[in-house]
Design an enzyme around this catalytic site. Structure first.
Site, PDB file in Angstrom:
ATOM      1  N   ASN A 586      -9.818 -11.221  43.934  1.00  0.00           N
ATOM      2  CA  ASN A 586     -10.583 -10.420  42.970  1.00  0.00           C
ATOM      3  C   ASN A 586      -9.653  -9.743  41.962  1.00  0.00           C
ATOM      4  O   ASN A 586      -8.494 -10.119  41.824  1.00  0.00           O
ATOM      5  CB  ASN A 586     -11.421  -9.374  43.715  1.00  0.00           C
ATOM      6  CG  ASN A 586     -10.545  -8.334  44.393  1.00  0.00           C
ATOM      7  OD1 ASN A 586      -9.518  -8.668  44.973  1.00  0.00           O
ATOM      8  ND2 ASN A 586     -10.939  -7.076  44.318  1.00  0.00           N
ATOM      9  N   CYS A 588      -8.147  -6.966  42.096  1.00  0.00           N
ATOM     10  CA  CYS A 588      -7.011  -6.225  42.654  1.00  0.00           C
ATOM     11  C   CYS A 588      -6.362  -6.945  43.834  1.00  0.00           C
ATOM     12  O   CYS A 588      -5.592  -6.342  44.569  1.00  0.00           O
ATOM     13  CB  CYS A 588      -7.450  -4.825  43.071  1.00  0.00           C
ATOM     14  SG  CYS A 588      -8.266  -3.907  41.752  1.00  0.00           S
ATOM     15  N   GLU A 590      -7.285  -7.942  46.815  1.00  0.00           N
ATOM     16  CA  GLU A 590      -7.510  -7.649  48.233  1.00  0.00           C
ATOM     17  C   GLU A 590      -8.707  -8.379  48.821  1.00  0.00           C
ATOM     18  O   GLU A 590      -8.878  -8.396  50.040  1.00  0.00           O
ATOM     19  CB  GLU A 590      -7.655  -6.134  48.460  1.00  0.00           C
ATOM     20  CG  GLU A 590      -9.030  -5.555  48.163  1.00  0.00           C
ATOM     21  CD  GLU A 590      -9.240  -5.224  46.705  1.00  0.00           C
ATOM     22  OE1 GLU A 590     -10.215  -4.539  46.380  1.00  0.00           O
ATOM     23  OE2 GLU A 590      -8.424  -5.663  45.879  1.00  0.00           O
TER      24      GLU A 590
END
Length: 952
Positions: A586, A588, A590
């Site tokens: 995604n 970021c 994670e």
């Protein structure tokens, strides 16, 4: 005569107010930890015997002192006193502060309710008279310490500044804070005021004065927040028609009145869901704890005020505890016992033990409850599908969703287009459109639109993809606002280690590579390479793997992109291998969930445990952690059903698999509490054991929830259904990759065998349960370090959308104070050395080790700690890597090690150039004095990088 004398004396001795405001004796019957704020601002312990004495005098003044009257008065007063104390104990079960006026209001109320109308009337008249006398006295006798000033009200009229109230507000703000002086704030703030100043500017002066003292004593950040609260209370309470203003002590009463008024007003303005009106407001109002307003730092409260509180025409009419209750109500709205669950959720949020993600905080309880954080999509290789995916991006971004797009299927530059008998322009022009869409459609006007594009390393456009963030070249083939990430297969990393060639293809020629991983990918990839040798494959490019790897690392250093993420680790350890393929992470890095073009858009539903709140008395409180995780998992599961889905494919995916991502924040704070340096074996071990506990409790909670609510739809066939937990999936990765290419610690301490049996018997409510997000903003709200990050600097100026804030490491300051080392010279040295303690000679070695900043911790410690966490996590972690004196060799070693240690993804590279790291090598003669020419260099937090939309 004796009776008359008693009556006369009680009248003349200011029976009720004087008795309540003068004594400091503590009664044995006083409720725990309650304190009383007197009119002069001082704080004394609560004493219910003084209430009894005051009421007795009031009764005697009316009924006389006969034996018969005395007996009735004694019984009545005892009963009423107990009733009053019980009221305050119920309002503030954990203790708190009560203003003297609140106590007098309660006395007045119980007297009227008891039927003693004459006594009540006499009491009311007495209070009014003495209030008038106090006002006259205050007007006639100005404050001896400060000049008499008039303030200008909103309507243009003037009146005297109520210095008594100003003192009360400042005293409340400083109450209970070590090394914080109310007089220091008052003296400086009053020097900045002038006759005719606006009432708002009085508060502003107090706030600005207090915030300038933060670098001297971090506790002034709490005082500043409490002073800011005075403005917030006036703004919200007046808008709601509850009160024109209020002190902190008043809020034990006003919060209960404000909650129902707030819900009604929010529904009326079409800002809140009418479903919230179905709650029993009295039950919820009774749970509001005004004392929890005192937990905020200035940065945390200002962030809430600027970006989270619901507003109408720029008037914020939410207050902190109402904000948390609104979120809790929004998450409990479909619960069978919704009041009890709302209170449970409120207690968790308002205690800072756990915090929901930003979209949940923004939108819970509103008409459009878009509560999820990020959406993952796969873009198909056809024009209608490409623009359909970009439209999906726009709709998802509108409602505050971050985006991760898998662009690998889109054919490369020069690929044949059968429909037009032409050649493709490749993936880059479409990425430019996606970039501009993210800029045009921001996240509900609350933060910038945010998108990350992923491309597999074998894509023929990969070299141009690497250069998307460069500031030179053809700007039509640049994306200055979009994040980018490499989706790297294990075979490429093996070729790098073995210094072999790598072949680039157009995806329309090798369509199945997109959905293959592990040994199946390697076998098929080599078959396609063979076709290039035989002439069957025409469009391809051969390149040395290490050359491409150097380009990847070079662009990462130069532009911060593309990030390095690993396809095979994500897929081979996924519990959902039977349900599809993970094609990207995604925004970021994670989240690792399956996507299927237009059929399934993966959705991540996030929240984070505040690990620092669970370190108690020098150890991890696992019982508290278990309780927190249990409630947090329930809250996250509720998000899935309540969530507003702007795109049907997102709803289908979320309801089918029900993934959640429970993470952590405050890891560095936990190490400080444990007296452990980040760069140590002990820190790596704590990362392992703490994440093991969270993983165990989260899986246990999801399995228990499956017993209550049923397993997720696609459970059968998952690794969970086979009794394979995240710790077990390391073996799958090892078999596919080869033992020589992986080294991961396998130690464990909890009863995992028992949990395997439970999961197989009960099922799982959620396909995925764990993911560590960056937590940049919610960590600011709770006042702890972001996510799993080491401390950026021990003293710096943080800039974000809410302004600039001085951030100083309170643990360091208090350690230095304990050793007699904190003074103005130390402050200046920290400024000069950009928050580093390493070059300051008089700081002891143990503190230098404990307070090493992110660039002073060797990257291997960050990677090793992440590796220990990753073995317990079914998704991934948002991992920034900090490298001081960055060079090609350091980057090469660090990122190879990340892959070798089994990490699934990495996030930003924070590289510090050698010239910066050597700045402190100056000939000043002494390292603990600031040179006359030295000036402070303003620093922005690394986690507020302008390219990091998640941090905005």
């Amino acid at each position: 005569m004796h009776t008359e004398t008693t009556v006369s004396q009680s009248r003349s001795a200011s029976p009720e107010p004087a008795a309540l405001s003068s004594s400091t004796t503590v009664s044995a019957t006083a409720p725990g930890q309650l304190r009383v704020i007197k009119r002069n601002g001082t704080v004394v312990p609560y004493d219910d015997s003084k209430i009894a004495v005051a009421m007795t005098k009031a009764f005697l003044a009316v009924e006389g002192g006969t034996a018969a009257a005395s007996s009735r008065i004694h019984e009545t007063v005892n009963a009423l006193t107990k009733q009053i104390s019980a009221t305050f104990q119920r309002r503030m079960p954990s203790g708190g502060t009560i203003h003297i006026e609140d106590i007098q209001d309660q006395v007045e109320l119980v007297l009227m309710r008891s039927g003693d109308q004459k006594v009540a009337r006499d009491y009311v008249l007495y209070r009014e008279e003495h209030a008038r006398l106090r006002a006259e006295k205050q007007q006639a006798q100005p404050d001896p310490d400060y000049p008499r000033l008039q303030v200008t009200l909103a309507d243009g009229s003037r009146r005297d500044l109520d210095m008594g109230r100003v003192r009360t507000v400042v005293e409340e703000a400083c109450a209970g804070l070590k090394d914080v002086e109310a007089k220091t704030i008052l003296d400086e703030a009053m020097r900045n005021l002038y006759d005719g100043v606006s009432l708002d500017d009085v508060n502003t002066s107090l706030v600005i004065t207090a915030r300038t003292l933060v670098e001297q004593e971090p506790n002034y950040s709490f005082a500043t927040a409490r002073l800011l609260l005075d403005k917030l209370r006036a703004e919200a309470l007046s808008f709601l028609g509850v009160a024109e203003s209020a002190t902190q002590a008043d809020m034990s009463e006003y919060y209960a009145q404000a909650l129902p008024a707030y819900i009604r007003k929010g529904v009326e303005l079409e800002l809140l869901s009418p479903e919230l009106l179905q709650f029993d407001m009295a039950k919820l109002a009774a749970a509001l704890d005004a004392e929890r307003d005192l937990q905020f730092t200035y940065l945390g409260l200002q962030t809430l005020y600027d970006r989270y509180f619901i507003h109408s025409d720029e008037v914020r009419f939410e207050l902190p505890q109402i904000f948390f209750m609104r979120v809790a109500m929004g998450l409990a709205v479909e619960e069978p016992e919704k009041e009890a669950r709302a209170v449970e959720f409120y207690q968790l949020l308002s205690s800072f033990d756990y915090m929901s993600s930003t979209p949940t905080l923004f939108n819970a309880g509103t008409l459009r409850p878009q509560l999820s954080s990020c959406y993952l999509t796969t873009v198909p290789d056809d024009l209608r599908g490409i623009y359909g995916a970009i439209q999906d991006n726009a709709m998802l971004s509108k409602w505050a969703g971050g985006l991760g797009n898998d662009w690998t299927p889109v054919r490369s530059l020069g690929a044949y287009i059968k429909g037009t008998n032409g050649k493709s322009q490749g993936v880059v022009p479409f990425l430019k459109v996606a970039n501009d869409t993210a800029v045009a459609v921001n996240q509900g006007g609350k933060r910038k639109g945010a998108v990350c594009a992923y491309l597999e390393t074998w894509h023929l456009d990969i070299e141009e993809f690497l250069e998307l963030r460069k500031n030179t070249g053809d700007d039509r083939r640049r994306t200055h606002d979009m994040n980018t990430a490499n989706w790297v297969p294990d075979l490429f990393m093996k070729r790098v280690f073995e210094d072999k060639d790598w072949t680039l293809f157009s995806p329309n020629d090798v369509p199945d590579l997109h959905d293959l991983y592990g040994q199946a990918f390697e076998q098929r990839y080599e078959e396609y390479e063979h076709q290039t040798s035989t002439g069957e494959m025409k469009l391809f490019k051969r390149i040395r793997a290490q050359e491409l790897w150097r380009k990847m690392l070079g662009m990462l250093f130069e532009t911060g992109h593309p990030w390095i993420t690993f396809k095979d680790s994500c897929n081979l350890r996924s519990p959902q291998q039977h349900a599809g393929v993970i094609h990207s992470s995604n925004l970021c890095t994670e989240i690792t969930l399956n996507t299927k073009s237009d059929k399934e858009i993966a959705v991540c539903n996030l929240g984070s445990v505040n690990l620092a709140q669970h370190v108690v008395d020098g150890a991890l409180d696992t019982d508290k952690l278990r309780r927190t995780v249990k409630t947090a998992v329930r809250m996250l599961d509720n998000v899935i059903d309540i969530n507003y889905y702007s795109v049907p494919a997102a709803r289908a995916s979320n309801l089918r698999h029900r993934p959640i991502g429970l993470g952590i924040m405050g890891f560095q704070d936990s190490l400080y509490k444990l007296r452990i340096g980040y760069g140590s074996d002990a820190a790596v071990e704590f990362a392992d054991r703490s994440m093991e506990a969270i993983s165990y409790y989260a899986i246990e909670a999801s399995s228990n929830l499956a017993t209550e609510r049923g397993s997720y739809i696609s459970y059968e066939g998952s690794l969970w259904s086979k009794g394979t937990l995240p710790i077990d999936s390391i073996e799958i990765l090892s078999r596919n990759r080869g033992e020589q290419f992986i080294e991961v610690d396998r130690s464990q301490t909890l009863d995992w065998d028992g949990l395997r049996v439970q999961v197989k018997n009960n099922g799982m409510r959620n396909s995925n349960v764990l993911a560590i997000a960056p937590t940049a903003t919610i960590a600011n709200i709770t006042g702890v370090s972001q996510s799993i990050e080491p401390t950026y600097q021990n003293l710096y100026v943080k800039s974000n959308l809410s302004g600039e804030f001085t951030v100083v490491n309170p643990y360091l300051v208090h350690d230095l104070k304990d050793r007699g080392l904190w003074d103005t010279v130390m402050v200046n040295d920290l400024k000069y050395y950009e928050g580093s303690v390493q070059k300051i000679d008089r700081i002891p070695a143990d503190l230098k080790h404990l307070y090493a900043n992110a660039f002073e911790v060797e990257p291997r410690w960050i990677v090793d700690a992440a590796s220990r966490r990753q073995k317990w996590i079914d998704q991934a972690q948002s991992l920034n890597l900090y490298i001081a004196g960055a060079s090609g060799k350091k980057l090469d070693v660090t990122y190879r090690m990340a892959w070798y240690r089994g990490l699934k993804t990495t996030y930003y590279l924070r590289a510090l150039a050698a010239t910066t790291t050597e700045k402190s090598t100056v000939e000043t003669g002494t390292l603990n004095a600031v040179a006359a020419s030295a000036t402070e260099v303003p620093q922005a937090c690394a986690l507020d990088d302008p390219d990091c939309e998640a941090c905005q």
